[in-house]
Design a protein around this motif. Structure first.
Motif, PDB file in Angstrom:
ATOM      1  N   GLN A 297       0.819  -1.215   0.000  1.00  0.00           N
ATOM      2  CA  GLN A 297       0.000   0.000   0.000  1.00  0.00           C
ATOM      3  C   GLN A 297       0.852   1.264   0.000  1.00  0.00           C
ATOM      4  O   GLN A 297       0.487   2.277  -0.602  1.00  0.00           O
ATOM      5  CB  GLN A 297      -0.942  -0.002   1.214  1.00  0.00           C
ATOM      6  CG  GLN A 297      -1.998  -1.089   1.154  1.00  0.00           C
ATOM      7  CD  GLN A 297      -2.887  -0.944  -0.075  1.00  0.00           C
ATOM      8  OE1 GLN A 297      -3.363   0.141  -0.398  1.00  0.00           O
ATOM      9  NE2 GLN A 297      -3.105  -2.060  -0.780  1.00  0.00           N
ATOM     10  N   TRP A 298       1.998   1.199   0.692  1.00  0.00           N
ATOM     11  CA  TRP A 298       2.875   2.363   0.725  1.00  0.00           C
ATOM     12  C   TRP A 298       3.393   2.685  -0.671  1.00  0.00           C
ATOM     13  O   TRP A 298       3.361   3.830  -1.115  1.00  0.00           O
ATOM     14  CB  TRP A 298       4.054   2.112   1.659  1.00  0.00           C
ATOM     15  CG  TRP A 298       5.150   3.079   1.410  1.00  0.00           C
ATOM     16  CD1 TRP A 298       5.200   4.387   1.778  1.00  0.00           C
ATOM     17  CD2 TRP A 298       6.338   2.843   0.634  1.00  0.00           C
ATOM     18  NE1 TRP A 298       6.343   4.975   1.302  1.00  0.00           N
ATOM     19  CE2 TRP A 298       7.053   4.056   0.604  1.00  0.00           C
ATOM     20  CE3 TRP A 298       6.859   1.728  -0.014  1.00  0.00           C
ATOM     21  CZ2 TRP A 298       8.273   4.187  -0.055  1.00  0.00           C
ATOM     22  CZ3 TRP A 298       8.074   1.862  -0.672  1.00  0.00           C
ATOM     23  CH2 TRP A 298       8.764   3.064  -0.685  1.00  0.00           C
ATOM     24  N   LEU A 299       3.848   1.660  -1.391  1.00  0.00           N
ATOM     25  CA  LEU A 299       4.350   1.887  -2.733  1.00  0.00           C
ATOM     26  C   LEU A 299       3.253   2.424  -3.645  1.00  0.00           C
ATOM     27  O   LEU A 299       3.477   3.329  -4.452  1.00  0.00           O
ATOM     28  CB  LEU A 299       4.918   0.584  -3.313  1.00  0.00           C
ATOM     29  CG  LEU A 299       6.235   0.082  -2.722  1.00  0.00           C
ATOM     30  CD1 LEU A 299       6.615  -1.262  -3.341  1.00  0.00           C
ATOM     31  CD2 LEU A 299       7.348   1.091  -2.931  1.00  0.00           C
ATOM     32  N   ALA A 300       2.055   1.876  -3.506  1.00  0.00           N
ATOM     33  CA  ALA A 300       0.931   2.319  -4.329  1.00  0.00           C
ATOM     34  C   ALA A 300       0.603   3.791  -4.054  1.00  0.00           C
ATOM     35  O   ALA A 300       0.375   4.573  -4.987  1.00  0.00           O
ATOM     36  CB  ALA A 300      -0.288   1.442  -4.070  1.00  0.00           C
ATOM     37  N   SER A 301       0.583   4.183  -2.786  1.00  0.00           N
ATOM     38  CA  SER A 301       0.260   5.569  -2.436  1.00  0.00           C
ATOM     39  C   SER A 301       1.358   6.523  -2.889  1.00  0.00           C
ATOM     40  O   SER A 301       1.085   7.644  -3.314  1.00  0.00           O
ATOM     41  CB  SER A 301       0.052   5.695  -0.919  1.00  0.00           C
ATOM     42  OG  SER A 301       1.248   5.405  -0.221  1.00  0.00           O
ATOM     43  N   TRP A 302       2.612   6.069  -2.826  1.00  0.00           N
ATOM     44  CA  TRP A 302       3.743   6.899  -3.262  1.00  0.00           C
ATOM     45  C   TRP A 302       3.635   7.197  -4.753  1.00  0.00           C
ATOM     46  O   TRP A 302       3.826   8.334  -5.184  1.00  0.00           O
ATOM     47  CB  TRP A 302       5.043   6.159  -2.971  1.00  0.00           C
ATOM     48  CG  TRP A 302       6.229   7.040  -2.694  1.00  0.00           C
ATOM     49  CD1 TRP A 302       7.338   7.192  -3.488  1.00  0.00           C
ATOM     50  CD2 TRP A 302       6.451   7.870  -1.548  1.00  0.00           C
ATOM     51  NE1 TRP A 302       8.225   8.052  -2.900  1.00  0.00           N
ATOM     52  CE2 TRP A 302       7.702   8.493  -1.718  1.00  0.00           C
ATOM     53  CE3 TRP A 302       5.702   8.153  -0.413  1.00  0.00           C
ATOM     54  CZ2 TRP A 302       8.228   9.375  -0.781  1.00  0.00           C
ATOM     55  CZ3 TRP A 302       6.228   9.024   0.528  1.00  0.00           C
ATOM     56  CH2 TRP A 302       7.465   9.624   0.342  1.00  0.00           C
ATOM     57  N   GLU A 303       3.279   6.186  -5.514  1.00  0.00           N
ATOM     58  CA  GLU A 303       3.141   6.375  -6.959  1.00  0.00           C
ATOM     59  C   GLU A 303       1.925   7.237  -7.297  1.00  0.00           C
ATOM     60  O   GLU A 303       1.949   7.999  -8.264  1.00  0.00           O
ATOM     61  CB  GLU A 303       3.045   5.017  -7.657  1.00  0.00           C
ATOM     62  CG  GLU A 303       4.367   4.235  -7.607  1.00  0.00           C
ATOM     63  CD  GLU A 303       4.281   2.885  -8.282  1.00  0.00           C
ATOM     64  OE1 GLU A 303       3.221   2.226  -8.167  1.00  0.00           O
ATOM     65  OE2 GLU A 303       5.253   2.477  -8.923  1.00  0.00           O
ATOM     66  N   LYS A 304       0.863   7.131  -6.490  1.00  0.00           N
ATOM     67  CA  LYS A 304      -0.317   7.973  -6.708  1.00  0.00           C
ATOM     68  C   LYS A 304       0.008   9.444  -6.499  1.00  0.00           C
ATOM     69  O   LYS A 304      -0.611  10.314  -7.097  1.00  0.00           O
ATOM     70  CB  LYS A 304      -1.447   7.552  -5.760  1.00  0.00           C
ATOM     71  CG  LYS A 304      -2.160   6.266  -6.177  1.00  0.00           C
ATOM     72  CD  LYS A 304      -3.279   5.923  -5.212  1.00  0.00           C
ATOM     73  CE  LYS A 304      -3.988   4.645  -5.625  1.00  0.00           C
ATOM     74  NZ  LYS A 304      -5.051   4.274  -4.662  1.00  0.00           N
ATOM     75  N   MET A 305       1.004   9.718  -5.635  1.00  0.00           N
ATOM     76  CA  MET A 305       1.418  11.103  -5.402  1.00  0.00           C
ATOM     77  C   MET A 305       2.315  11.620  -6.525  1.00  0.00           C
ATOM     78  O   MET A 305       2.761  12.760  -6.502  1.00  0.00           O
ATOM     79  CB  MET A 305       2.142  11.222  -4.057  1.00  0.00           C
ATOM     80  CG  MET A 305       1.228  11.088  -2.851  1.00  0.00           C
ATOM     81  SD  MET A 305       2.040  11.562  -1.296  1.00  0.00           S
ATOM     82  CE  MET A 305       3.257  10.267  -1.105  1.00  0.00           C
ATOM     83  N   GLY A 306       2.581  10.760  -7.493  1.00  0.00           N
ATOM     84  CA  GLY A 306       3.389  11.184  -8.631  1.00  0.00           C
ATOM     85  C   GLY A 306       4.876  10.990  -8.463  1.00  0.00           C
ATOM     86  O   GLY A 306       5.674  11.524  -9.248  1.00  0.00           O
ATOM     87  N   LEU A 307       5.273  10.239  -7.434  1.00  0.00           N
ATOM     88  CA  LEU A 307       6.692  10.005  -7.187  1.00  0.00           C
ATOM     89  C   LEU A 307       7.107   8.629  -7.698  1.00  0.00           C
ATOM     90  O   LEU A 307       6.467   7.632  -7.378  1.00  0.00           O
ATOM     91  CB  LEU A 307       7.000  10.113  -5.688  1.00  0.00           C
ATOM     92  CG  LEU A 307       6.758  11.482  -5.048  1.00  0.00           C
ATOM     93  CD1 LEU A 307       7.047  11.421  -3.554  1.00  0.00           C
ATOM     94  CD2 LEU A 307       7.622  12.555  -5.703  1.00  0.00           C
ATOM     95  N   HIS A 308       8.152   8.597  -8.475  1.00  0.00           N
ATOM     96  CA  HIS A 308       8.686   7.323  -8.942  1.00  0.00           C
ATOM     97  C   HIS A 308       9.445   6.659  -7.799  1.00  0.00           C
ATOM     98  O   HIS A 308      10.061   7.324  -6.964  1.00  0.00           O
ATOM     99  CB  HIS A 308       9.630   7.530 -10.121  1.00  0.00           C
ATOM    100  CG  HIS A 308       8.935   7.930 -11.374  1.00  0.00           C
ATOM    101  ND1 HIS A 308       8.505   7.020 -12.315  1.00  0.00           N
ATOM    102  CD2 HIS A 308       8.593   9.148 -11.861  1.00  0.00           C
ATOM    103  CE1 HIS A 308       7.938   7.654 -13.322  1.00  0.00           C
ATOM    104  NE2 HIS A 308       7.977   8.941 -13.075  1.00  0.00           N
ATOM    105  N   VAL A 309       9.430   5.350  -7.772  1.00  0.00           N
ATOM    106  CA  VAL A 309      10.172   4.592  -6.767  1.00  0.00           C
ATOM    107  C   VAL A 309      11.340   3.910  -7.479  1.00  0.00           C
ATOM    108  O   VAL A 309      11.136   2.986  -8.266  1.00  0.00           O
ATOM    109  CB  VAL A 309       9.274   3.539  -6.077  1.00  0.00           C
ATOM    110  CG1 VAL A 309      10.060   2.764  -5.034  1.00  0.00           C
ATOM    111  CG2 VAL A 309       8.051   4.214  -5.447  1.00  0.00           C
ATOM    112  N   PRO A 310      12.592   4.373  -7.239  1.00  0.00           N
ATOM    113  CA  PRO A 310      13.727   3.849  -7.997  1.00  0.00           C
ATOM    114  C   PRO A 310      14.422   2.653  -7.352  1.00  0.00           C
ATOM    115  O   PRO A 310      15.387   2.145  -7.913  1.00  0.00           O
ATOM    116  CB  PRO A 310      14.676   5.052  -8.031  1.00  0.00           C
ATOM    117  CG  PRO A 310      14.448   5.700  -6.699  1.00  0.00           C
ATOM    118  CD  PRO A 310      12.985   5.507  -6.379  1.00  0.00           C
TER     119      PRO A 310
END
Length: 288
Positions: A122-135
Protein backbone atom coordinates in the motif's frame (compact mmCIF):
# COMPACT_ATOMS: atom_id res chain seq x y z
CA UNK A 1 -21.39 -12.11 -35.36
CA UNK A 2 -18.07 -11.09 -37.01
CA UNK A 3 -16.73 -13.01 -39.96
CA UNK A 4 -13.24 -14.51 -39.78
CA UNK A 5 -11.90 -11.72 -42.00
CA UNK A 6 -13.47 -9.07 -39.77
CA UNK A 7 -12.07 -10.74 -36.66
CA UNK A 8 -8.54 -10.79 -38.15
CA UNK A 9 -8.85 -7.11 -39.15
CA UNK A 10 -9.98 -6.20 -35.61
CA UNK A 11 -7.02 -8.07 -34.13
CA UNK A 12 -4.60 -6.28 -36.46
CA UNK A 13 -6.05 -2.88 -35.50
CA UNK A 14 -5.77 -3.67 -31.79
CA UNK A 15 -2.16 -4.80 -32.23
CA UNK A 16 -1.32 -1.60 -34.10
CA UNK A 17 -2.89 0.51 -31.33
CA UNK A 18 -0.79 -1.22 -28.68
CA UNK A 19 2.33 -0.80 -30.78
CA UNK A 20 1.65 2.91 -31.35
CA UNK A 21 0.99 3.38 -27.63
CA UNK A 22 4.41 1.94 -26.85
CA UNK A 23 6.04 4.12 -29.47
CA UNK A 24 4.24 7.15 -28.08
CA UNK A 25 5.70 6.76 -24.62
CA UNK A 26 9.18 6.12 -25.97
CA UNK A 27 8.96 9.11 -28.33
CA UNK A 28 7.78 11.34 -25.48
CA UNK A 29 10.69 10.23 -23.29
CA UNK A 30 13.10 10.94 -26.13
CA UNK A 31 11.52 14.33 -26.87
CA UNK A 32 11.76 15.44 -23.24
CA UNK A 33 15.30 14.12 -22.86
CA UNK A 34 16.52 15.95 -25.97
CA UNK A 35 14.69 19.14 -24.93
CA UNK A 36 16.20 18.96 -21.44
CA UNK A 37 19.69 18.41 -22.86
CA UNK A 38 19.28 21.44 -25.15
CA UNK A 39 17.98 23.56 -22.29
CA UNK A 40 20.85 22.55 -20.00
CA UNK A 41 23.40 23.27 -22.71
CA UNK A 42 21.79 26.63 -23.41
CA UNK A 43 21.76 27.59 -19.73
CA UNK A 44 25.38 26.53 -19.37
CA UNK A 45 26.46 28.59 -22.38
CA UNK A 46 24.52 31.60 -21.10
CA UNK A 47 26.10 31.38 -17.65
CA UNK A 48 29.54 30.89 -19.19
CA UNK A 49 29.10 33.97 -21.39
CA UNK A 50 28.10 36.13 -18.44
CA UNK A 51 30.95 34.88 -16.26
CA UNK A 52 33.45 35.46 -19.10
CA UNK A 53 32.57 39.16 -18.99
CA UNK A 54 33.85 39.31 -15.41
CA UNK A 55 37.52 40.02 -14.68
CA UNK A 56 37.54 37.19 -12.13
CA UNK A 57 36.38 34.53 -14.58
CA UNK A 58 38.66 31.51 -14.81
CA UNK A 59 38.09 28.58 -17.22
CA UNK A 60 39.40 26.27 -14.50
CA UNK A 61 36.67 27.37 -12.10
CA UNK A 62 32.92 27.08 -12.43
CA UNK A 63 32.70 25.66 -15.96
CA UNK A 64 35.53 23.16 -15.60
CA UNK A 65 34.53 19.62 -16.54
CA UNK A 66 37.01 16.96 -15.51
CA UNK A 67 35.14 13.89 -16.70
CA UNK A 68 33.15 13.30 -19.87
CA UNK A 69 30.06 11.41 -18.70
CA UNK A 70 28.82 11.14 -22.28
CA UNK A 71 31.65 8.80 -23.23
CA UNK A 72 30.06 6.12 -21.04
CA UNK A 73 27.11 6.13 -23.44
CA UNK A 74 29.20 4.87 -26.35
CA UNK A 75 29.18 1.23 -25.32
CA UNK A 76 25.82 -0.53 -25.17
CA UNK A 77 25.75 -4.27 -24.59
CA UNK A 78 23.02 -6.87 -24.44
CA UNK A 79 22.00 -7.61 -20.84
CA UNK A 80 22.88 -4.18 -19.45
CA UNK A 81 20.33 -2.31 -17.34
CA UNK A 82 20.32 1.43 -18.06
CA UNK A 83 18.77 4.29 -16.10
CA UNK A 84 16.51 6.35 -18.37
CA UNK A 85 15.38 9.96 -17.92
CA UNK A 86 11.74 10.15 -16.88
CA UNK A 87 8.94 12.17 -18.44
CA UNK A 88 8.55 14.63 -15.56
CA UNK A 89 11.60 16.65 -14.53
CA UNK A 90 13.96 14.58 -16.65
CA UNK A 91 15.80 12.79 -13.85
CA UNK A 92 16.96 9.16 -14.45
CA UNK A 93 14.31 7.23 -12.51
CA UNK A 94 13.21 4.71 -15.14
CA UNK A 95 15.07 1.54 -16.08
CA UNK A 96 15.46 -0.42 -19.29
CA UNK A 97 17.12 -3.74 -20.10
CA UNK A 98 19.10 -3.87 -23.36
CA UNK A 99 17.77 -6.81 -25.39
CA UNK A 100 19.68 -6.14 -28.59
CA UNK A 101 22.03 -3.54 -30.04
CA UNK A 102 20.61 -3.31 -33.55
CA UNK A 103 22.95 -0.59 -34.84
CA UNK A 104 25.63 1.71 -33.45
CA UNK A 105 25.46 4.28 -36.24
CA UNK A 106 22.69 5.18 -36.67
CA UNK A 107 21.92 4.35 -33.06
CA UNK A 108 19.19 1.77 -32.49
CA UNK A 109 18.64 -0.58 -29.54
CA UNK A 110 15.83 -2.84 -28.43
CA UNK A 111 15.06 -2.51 -24.74
CA UNK A 112 12.52 -3.88 -22.29
CA UNK A 113 11.16 -1.51 -19.67
CA UNK A 114 11.58 -2.61 -16.05
CA UNK A 115 8.51 -2.14 -13.88
CA UNK A 116 8.47 -2.03 -10.09
CA UNK A 117 6.94 -5.03 -8.33
CA UNK A 118 4.90 -3.58 -5.50
CA UNK A 119 3.28 -6.93 -4.59
CA UNK A 120 0.24 -5.14 -3.19
CA UNK A 121 2.33 -2.86 -0.95
CA UNK A 122 0.00 0.00 0.00
CA UNK A 123 2.87 2.36 0.72
CA UNK A 124 4.35 1.89 -2.73
CA UNK A 125 0.93 2.32 -4.33
CA UNK A 126 0.26 5.57 -2.44
CA UNK A 127 3.74 6.90 -3.26
CA UNK A 128 3.14 6.38 -6.96
CA UNK A 129 -0.32 7.97 -6.71
CA UNK A 130 1.42 11.10 -5.40
CA UNK A 131 3.39 11.18 -8.63
CA UNK A 132 6.69 10.01 -7.19
CA UNK A 133 8.69 7.32 -8.94
CA UNK A 134 10.17 4.59 -6.77
CA UNK A 135 13.73 3.85 -8.00
CA UNK A 136 14.59 1.12 -5.48
CA UNK A 137 13.19 -2.37 -5.09
CA UNK A 138 12.53 -5.37 -7.30
CA UNK A 139 11.85 -4.69 -10.97
CA UNK A 140 10.40 -7.10 -13.50
CA UNK A 141 11.03 -7.13 -17.25
CA UNK A 142 7.97 -5.71 -19.05
CA UNK A 143 7.11 -4.68 -22.60
CA UNK A 144 9.74 -4.18 -25.28
CA UNK A 145 10.34 -1.07 -27.35
CA UNK A 146 12.91 0.35 -29.77
CA UNK A 147 14.96 3.48 -29.11
CA UNK A 148 16.77 5.50 -31.75
CA UNK A 149 18.05 8.17 -29.36
CA UNK A 150 21.03 7.75 -27.08
CA UNK A 151 19.95 10.91 -25.23
CA UNK A 152 17.24 9.13 -23.20
CA UNK A 153 19.90 7.03 -21.43
CA UNK A 154 21.79 8.20 -18.35
CA UNK A 155 24.06 5.42 -17.07
CA UNK A 156 24.48 1.68 -16.61
CA UNK A 157 22.85 0.50 -13.38
CA UNK A 158 24.80 -1.67 -10.93
CA UNK A 159 22.05 -4.13 -10.01
CA UNK A 160 21.57 -7.76 -9.02
CA UNK A 161 19.52 -10.49 -10.64
CA UNK A 162 16.89 -11.58 -8.11
CA UNK A 163 15.05 -14.15 -10.23
CA UNK A 164 14.32 -14.86 -13.87
CA UNK A 165 13.57 -11.48 -15.49
CA UNK A 166 13.62 -9.78 -12.08
CA UNK A 167 16.29 -7.27 -10.98
CA UNK A 168 17.03 -5.89 -7.53
CA UNK A 169 18.06 -2.22 -7.59
CA UNK A 170 19.35 -0.44 -4.46
CA UNK A 171 22.23 1.95 -3.70
CA UNK A 172 25.69 0.38 -3.66
CA UNK A 173 28.65 1.48 -1.58
CA UNK A 174 30.29 4.59 -3.05
CA UNK A 175 27.34 5.57 -5.24
CA UNK A 176 25.81 9.06 -5.18
CA UNK A 177 22.04 9.58 -5.08
CA UNK A 178 19.53 12.42 -4.76
CA UNK A 179 17.06 12.08 -1.89
CA UNK A 180 13.87 14.06 -1.33
CA UNK A 181 14.22 16.29 1.73
CA UNK A 182 11.54 17.57 4.08
CA UNK A 183 10.89 20.70 1.98
CA UNK A 184 9.31 18.44 -0.68
CA UNK A 185 6.43 17.45 1.58
CA UNK A 186 3.63 19.00 3.58
CA UNK A 187 0.83 17.64 5.75
CA UNK A 188 -2.89 18.16 5.28
CA UNK A 189 -4.13 16.81 8.57
CA UNK A 190 -2.78 13.28 8.67
CA UNK A 191 -2.21 13.11 4.92
CA UNK A 192 1.26 13.50 3.45
CA UNK A 193 1.27 15.65 0.30
CA UNK A 194 3.93 16.45 -2.28
CA UNK A 195 4.61 20.10 -3.09
CA UNK A 196 4.89 21.23 -6.69
CA UNK A 197 8.63 21.95 -6.32
CA UNK A 198 10.74 18.94 -5.42
CA UNK A 199 13.73 19.58 -3.14
CA UNK A 200 16.73 17.33 -2.70
CA UNK A 201 19.74 16.44 -0.60
CA UNK A 202 22.72 14.85 -2.33
CA UNK A 203 24.20 11.82 -0.55
CA UNK A 204 27.08 9.42 -0.96
CA UNK A 205 26.34 5.96 0.40
CA UNK A 206 29.06 4.47 2.58
CA UNK A 207 27.58 0.96 2.60
CA UNK A 208 25.48 -1.10 0.22
CA UNK A 209 21.80 -1.61 1.03
CA UNK A 210 20.91 -4.23 3.63
CA UNK A 211 17.38 -5.44 4.45
CA UNK A 212 18.39 -5.56 8.11
CA UNK A 213 20.53 -2.46 8.55
CA UNK A 214 19.43 -0.12 5.75
CA UNK A 215 22.22 2.21 4.59
CA UNK A 216 25.01 4.38 5.98
CA UNK A 217 25.44 7.69 4.19
CA UNK A 218 27.10 11.08 4.18
CA UNK A 219 25.69 14.40 2.95
CA UNK A 220 27.40 16.20 0.09
CA UNK A 221 27.59 19.92 -0.59
CA UNK A 222 28.89 21.92 -3.53
CA UNK A 223 32.53 23.04 -3.57
CA UNK A 224 32.86 26.83 -3.78
CA UNK A 225 33.85 27.96 -7.24
CA UNK A 226 32.66 24.85 -9.06
CA UNK A 227 29.40 24.03 -10.76
CA UNK A 228 29.22 20.24 -10.46
CA UNK A 229 31.92 19.33 -7.90
CA UNK A 230 30.74 18.23 -4.45
CA UNK A 231 32.43 17.33 -1.15
CA UNK A 232 31.37 15.79 2.15
CA UNK A 233 29.38 18.30 4.17
CA UNK A 234 30.83 17.04 7.43
CA UNK A 235 33.69 14.80 8.47
CA UNK A 236 34.34 12.72 11.56
CA UNK A 237 32.18 10.32 13.56
CA UNK A 238 29.08 12.55 13.48
CA UNK A 239 29.17 12.82 9.70
CA UNK A 240 27.89 9.29 9.18
CA UNK A 241 24.10 9.04 9.13
CA UNK A 242 21.82 6.06 8.80
CA UNK A 243 18.95 5.58 6.38
CA UNK A 244 16.71 2.84 7.69
CA UNK A 245 14.80 0.42 5.50
CA UNK A 246 11.61 2.53 5.57
CA UNK A 247 13.61 5.61 4.60
CA UNK A 248 14.47 4.15 1.21
CA UNK A 249 11.15 5.54 -0.03
CA UNK A 250 12.66 9.04 0.02
CA UNK A 251 15.35 8.18 -2.53
CA UNK A 252 14.81 9.93 -5.87
CA UNK A 253 17.51 8.77 -8.30
CA UNK A 254 21.15 7.88 -8.75
CA UNK A 255 23.56 10.53 -10.05
CA UNK A 256 26.57 9.33 -12.05
CA UNK A 257 29.67 10.53 -10.18
CA UNK A 258 33.42 10.40 -10.59
CA UNK A 259 35.74 10.50 -7.55
CA UNK A 260 38.43 13.13 -8.08
CA UNK A 261 42.05 12.80 -7.01
CA UNK A 262 42.45 16.45 -5.98
CA UNK A 263 45.03 17.20 -8.68
CA UNK A 264 42.52 18.25 -11.33
CA UNK A 265 42.52 21.92 -10.27
CA UNK A 266 44.25 24.21 -7.74
CA UNK A 267 42.78 24.23 -4.21
CA UNK A 268 40.62 21.18 -4.94
CA UNK A 269 40.27 18.78 -2.02
CA UNK A 270 41.15 15.12 -2.44
CA UNK A 271 37.78 13.69 -1.41
CA UNK A 272 35.51 15.32 -3.97
CA UNK A 273 33.12 14.03 -6.58
CA UNK A 274 32.23 15.44 -9.95
CA UNK A 275 28.53 14.82 -10.65
CA UNK A 276 26.89 14.40 -14.03
CA UNK A 277 25.06 17.70 -14.65
CA UNK A 278 22.37 15.91 -16.70
CA UNK A 279 21.23 14.15 -13.50
CA UNK A 280 21.40 17.17 -11.20
CA UNK A 281 18.16 19.06 -10.50
CA UNK A 282 18.18 22.43 -12.25
CA UNK A 283 18.24 24.43 -9.01
CA UNK A 284 21.57 22.75 -8.17
CA UNK A 285 23.05 23.70 -11.54
CA UNK A 286 24.18 27.06 -10.19
CA UNK A 287 27.65 28.18 -9.36
CA UNK A 288 28.94 27.30 -5.90
Amino acid sequence: MMTLAEFKQKAREQKMKEKEKGKGKNAEVERRAVAKKAKDLGSSKSRKSKRAESEDYSPEGEDARFYDFNKDKRSFKKGQVWAIYDEGDGMPRNYGLVDEVVSVSPFEVKISWLELQNNGDQWLASWEKMGLHVPCGRFKVARQTISNSVHIFSHVVDCDGAAREVYRIYPKKGSVWAVYNEATFEYDGSNLLVKEKLCYDILVFLTSYSEMHGLSMGYLEKVDGFNTVFKRREIGAHAIRCLEKDGVRFISHEIPAKKLSGTEAPNLLKDCWELDPASLPLDLLTFG
